[in-house]
Each structure stands twice: as C-alpha cells, then as structure tokens.
Design an enzyme around this catalytic site. Sequence first.
Site, PDB file in Angstrom:
ATOM      1  CD  GLU A   1     -30.469   2.767 -84.025  1.00 40.95           C
ATOM      2  OE1 GLU A   1     -30.055   3.940 -84.082  1.00 40.95           O
ATOM      3  OE2 GLU A   1     -30.948   2.181 -85.011  1.00 40.95           O
TER       4      GLU A   1
ATOM      5  CB  THR B   1     -20.981 -19.381 -80.661  1.00 36.85           C
ATOM      6  OG1 THR B   1     -20.411 -20.134 -81.724  1.00 36.85           O
ATOM      7  CG2 THR B   1     -21.944 -20.266 -79.891  1.00 36.85           C
ATOM      8  CG  HIS B   2     -17.200 -17.135 -81.848  1.00 39.60           C
ATOM      9  ND1 HIS B   2     -16.177 -16.671 -81.053  1.00 39.60           N
ATOM     10  CD2 HIS B   2     -17.435 -18.413 -81.475  1.00 39.60           C
ATOM     11  CE1 HIS B   2     -15.787 -17.656 -80.249  1.00 39.60           C
ATOM     12  NE2 HIS B   2     -16.537 -18.715 -80.474  1.00 39.60           N
TER      13      HIS B   2
ATOM     14  CG  ASN C   1     -33.480   4.475 -89.149  1.00 38.64           C
ATOM     15  OD1 ASN C   1     -33.131   3.646 -89.992  1.00 38.64           O
ATOM     16  ND2 ASN C   1     -33.369   5.778 -89.325  1.00 38.64           N
TER      17      ASN C   1
ATOM     18  CB  SER D   1     -34.047   8.538 -92.912  1.00 38.14           C
ATOM     19  OG  SER D   1     -33.264   9.493 -93.598  1.00 38.14           O
TER      20      SER D   1
ATOM     21  CG  ASN E   1     -27.149  15.547 -41.476  1.00 34.18           C
ATOM     22  OD1 ASN E   1     -27.427  16.342 -42.363  1.00 34.18           O
ATOM     23  ND2 ASN E   1     -26.120  15.716 -40.650  1.00 34.18           N
TER      24      ASN E   1
ATOM     25  CE  LYS F   1     -31.655   4.515 -92.583  1.00 33.51           C
ATOM     26  NZ  LYS F   1     -30.341   4.054 -92.338  1.00 33.51           N
TER      27      LYS F   1
HETATM   28  N1  ARG Z   1     -30.152  18.858 -49.087  1.00 35.11           N
HETATM   29  C1  ARG Z   1     -29.332  18.072 -48.245  1.00 35.11           C
HETATM   30  C2  ARG Z   1     -28.890  16.795 -48.987  1.00 35.11           C
HETATM   31  O1  ARG Z   1     -29.510  16.484 -49.955  1.00 35.11           O
HETATM   32  C3  ARG Z   1     -30.062  17.683 -47.000  1.00 35.11           C
HETATM   33  C4  ARG Z   1     -29.189  17.421 -45.845  1.00 35.11           C
HETATM   34  C5  ARG Z   1     -28.533  18.671 -45.402  1.00 35.11           C
HETATM   35  N2  ARG Z   1     -27.780  18.500 -44.205  1.00 35.11           N
HETATM   36  C6  ARG Z   1     -26.859  19.381 -43.819  1.00 35.11           C
HETATM   37  N3  ARG Z   1     -26.223  19.097 -42.745  1.00 35.11           N
HETATM   38  N4  ARG Z   1     -26.587  20.474 -44.490  1.00 35.11           N
HETATM   39  O2  ARG Z   1     -27.964  16.141 -48.646  1.00 35.11           O
END
Ligand code: ARG
Length: 457
Positions: free
Chosen positions: A290, A155-156, A285, A277, A110, A283
């Site tokens: 775009e 403008t506009h 383009n 084109s 995490n 053409k």
């Molecule tokens: N692959 C996970 C993500 O991108 C990584 C973190 C995973 N953590 C867990 N508690 N399963 O978020």
Amino acid sequence: MDKMWAGRFQKALDKEADDFNSSIHFDCRMYRQDIKGSMAHAAMLGAKGIISKEDSEKIIDGLSGILEDLDSGRLSFDYGCEDIHMFVEQVLTERLGDVGKKLHTARSRNDQVALDIRMYLRDETNELIALIKDLLGAITEQAKAHKSTIMPGYTHLQRAQPITFGHHIMAYAMMLSRDIGRLEDAMKRMNYSPLGSCALAGTTYDTDREMTAKALGFDGITLNSIDGVSDRDFCAELMSAYAVIMMHLSRFSEEIILWSSWEFKFIELDDSYTTGSSIMPQKKNSDMAELVRGKTGRVYGDLFAMLTVLKGLPLAYNKDMQEDKEAVFDSIDTVKKCVSIFSPMIRTMKVFPENMYKAAQGGFINATDIADYLVKKGMPFRSAYKIVGQIVALCIEKKTVLDELPLDEYRKFSELFGEDLYDEISLEACVAKRISAGGTGLASVEKQIDYINGLIK
Ligand code: ARG
C-alpha cells in the site's frame, strides 16, 4: 564568517534570508561527487599550467583529506555555509591557506553544481538498476515455481481466460526490464560533462574540458556552455523514468493487495512484510504494498515540481534551479526504497495454487475455448461465439459450469459437439493449447524467464 562573495556588499545577509538561500542541508549529500569533480579540475589546472603543478598537487591532497575526513566522520558539515561547494572550498582554504583559494580558477558554482548532480544521479541510478535486477530475480524465481500454476486471467477485473501465475507475474518482469532500458538510455544522454562551462560563457583560460570529462567517466563534454549550466532535462528525464517504475510497482502492489484479501486469497505475504491492526486482532495488512502504491503519487509530484521549476526560466542559471535537488533526491530515494522492499516481499510471498484453481473454475473462463472448438470443427467464429453465449446463459440459469453441462444439452445447440469436448476445455488444456509466442503456454513462459535471467546475469 564573511561570504565568499562579500566583497561587493556593505551589509551582511539577513539571517532569515541566509537560511532561505542556503542549500547545504540538502546538497551536502553530493559531497563525494563535488570533491571528485574538484580534484579532476585541479589536476587539469595543473596540467595546463593555469596553476603550478605543485599547487595542483597540494589542492588534490587537501581535497582527498577532506573526502576521507567526511567519510570517516572526523569532519562534519558547517550548515552555516551556503552550499556544499562553498563548504568544501572553505575547509580547503582553512587547511591550505592561499593555495586553496586557487581551486575556483576557471570554474563557477554553476558548472560545478551541474556536474555534481549528473555524477550523483549516475551513481544513484546505477544502484537503482542493481536493485531492479534483484527484483527481477525475485520475480523469475516465483514465476519458475509457478509456471504451471493455473489462475484466472482478468480483463475489466472479470474472469477472462485461464493463465498461469508464472505468466502473469512475468508481465511485470517485462515492464521492469524496459524500465532498466529507460534509465540506461537517459543516462547515456546525461553523461556529458558541463564542467568548464563556468558561469555561462566559458572562460578566458586555456582549459581542457575533455581531460576533466574523461577523468570523471563522462562520454564527452556539453558543447554549449549556456546549455551546460542551464538545463536540467536529464533530471526531468530520469524522474519520468522513476515515475514509470512507480506506476508499474503500484499496479503490482494493487494486485498483491487484492490477492491477499480474503475475497481472493491467492497469496499471503510473509509476516515480516505485513502489519497488524491496533484494534482488529484478525488483521494482516499489506502495508508495504500500500505504501508503494501511495508513494507513487509522491514520485509523480516530484516530476511535476521539477518540470514546473524549469518552466519559463530564462537562460542561463537562475537560483530557482536550486529547487531541482530536493525533488530529484526525494524521487530517487523513494524509488530505491520501494524497489528494495519489493524484492524480499515477492521472494517470501506464499502462493495458494488451489485457491487460484478454484477461482479459475468459476466464471466460464473456458468459454472462448468452446467457441474455438466449434471453429475447428468448421463453424464460423461469429456463429460459434453466439452459441457459446447462449450456453453460458443456460449454465447460469441451471447454476452449473461449462465443464459439467451434459453433452446432450450441448448437442441441442450444435451437432458438432462430441465426447472430446470435455478434454478440450479443461483448464489444463486451455493453458497448454495457448502455444502462440508470448502466450500463457509453458514453453512461452519458460522462454520469458530465460530472457529475463539473461538480462540480469
Ligand atoms: N546552491 C546552488 C544551486 O544548488 C549552487 C549554484 C549557485 N550559483 C549561483 N550563481 N548562485 O543551484
């Protein structure tokens, strides 16, 4: 192979569920950041005596070998792994045995993923800033060449007042310079390391988060471990800055497309940035412009995806957050591609000053200047404004333009009109007289160019 977390489970993960859960096919692009983060973490574990110095060194060597092998292509990703974090740890353990298993002490995926995205976006956003600076260079080069090229200002989308082409495109330079400011500003807020927040609550080990933060180029550490792993506001913030860049580029694109049309013919894009084109041989383009205009929708969509994924999520980490990456990657990839195609497109664009001038001659673009002429001779502005409106109506009726209406016609409206009128209302005079700061006058445009050139040095 067994999952690293398989201990608690009696059955293996269903194959389809495994694919559904896996993120390695998109998070593998963060391998460099992931490995560098792990190296800093291992160094800290060694320095704090959480693992031995010897193990720490072995892990760092092992990680740097993996980095080299991935860079050189000697090692390729195992897409059977759940994510990049698991993959690196798995290879490390294959190479080092039990020592490799010590790396994940006092850490969680995490905080690891929260760290990796920050580092990845920092690298990518710095590259984006360099690309925007190059685009600013292209714009100032054209602006310098056309600081006296007269065109109608609108403008506009109605002809309004004469301006120079240099002045017009420098407006985009100003917008893009603020875009750089927005990116830098968002990066400042992002640049705090979440590493060491662990799963959510911190850790029982005596870690040194400042040490890893410093080693990885952060300005400090995130002060709340739950926040450190749970928020992706920095993604939303950067992505909204990316969306604003696209909004600017899409407006510029729109004008480039209009200007390239036969109706305007103010510019012509180089062959290398236009397409033909399959059926209409005549053409040419403006596909690149775009596409940039079109891809703006995509970058807006990415921002909304990000905000929607985060909406209503309880703290702390939830797997929903894995959905952050594809959106943010798509967003930064798209913006970078658009900015880098824009620079050479602008640099090689051919400008047709005669056509711009001709367009500026029609449309009674100097009407305001006639009103100002009367004001300078003592008439109140509202009265002058009304008279000039009537003169314009007369010109339309007589199928002529203000510059060619004879003086005796003018004098029927006011005795204040004299011979000097025609010099005062020439397009050149209209532009030259706009001496107010930031206006279309030459000195102001030169100042704008200098300002931007100073910024991109
Ligand atoms: N692959 C996970 C993500 O991108 C990584 C973190 C995973 N953590 C867990 N508690 N399963 O978020």
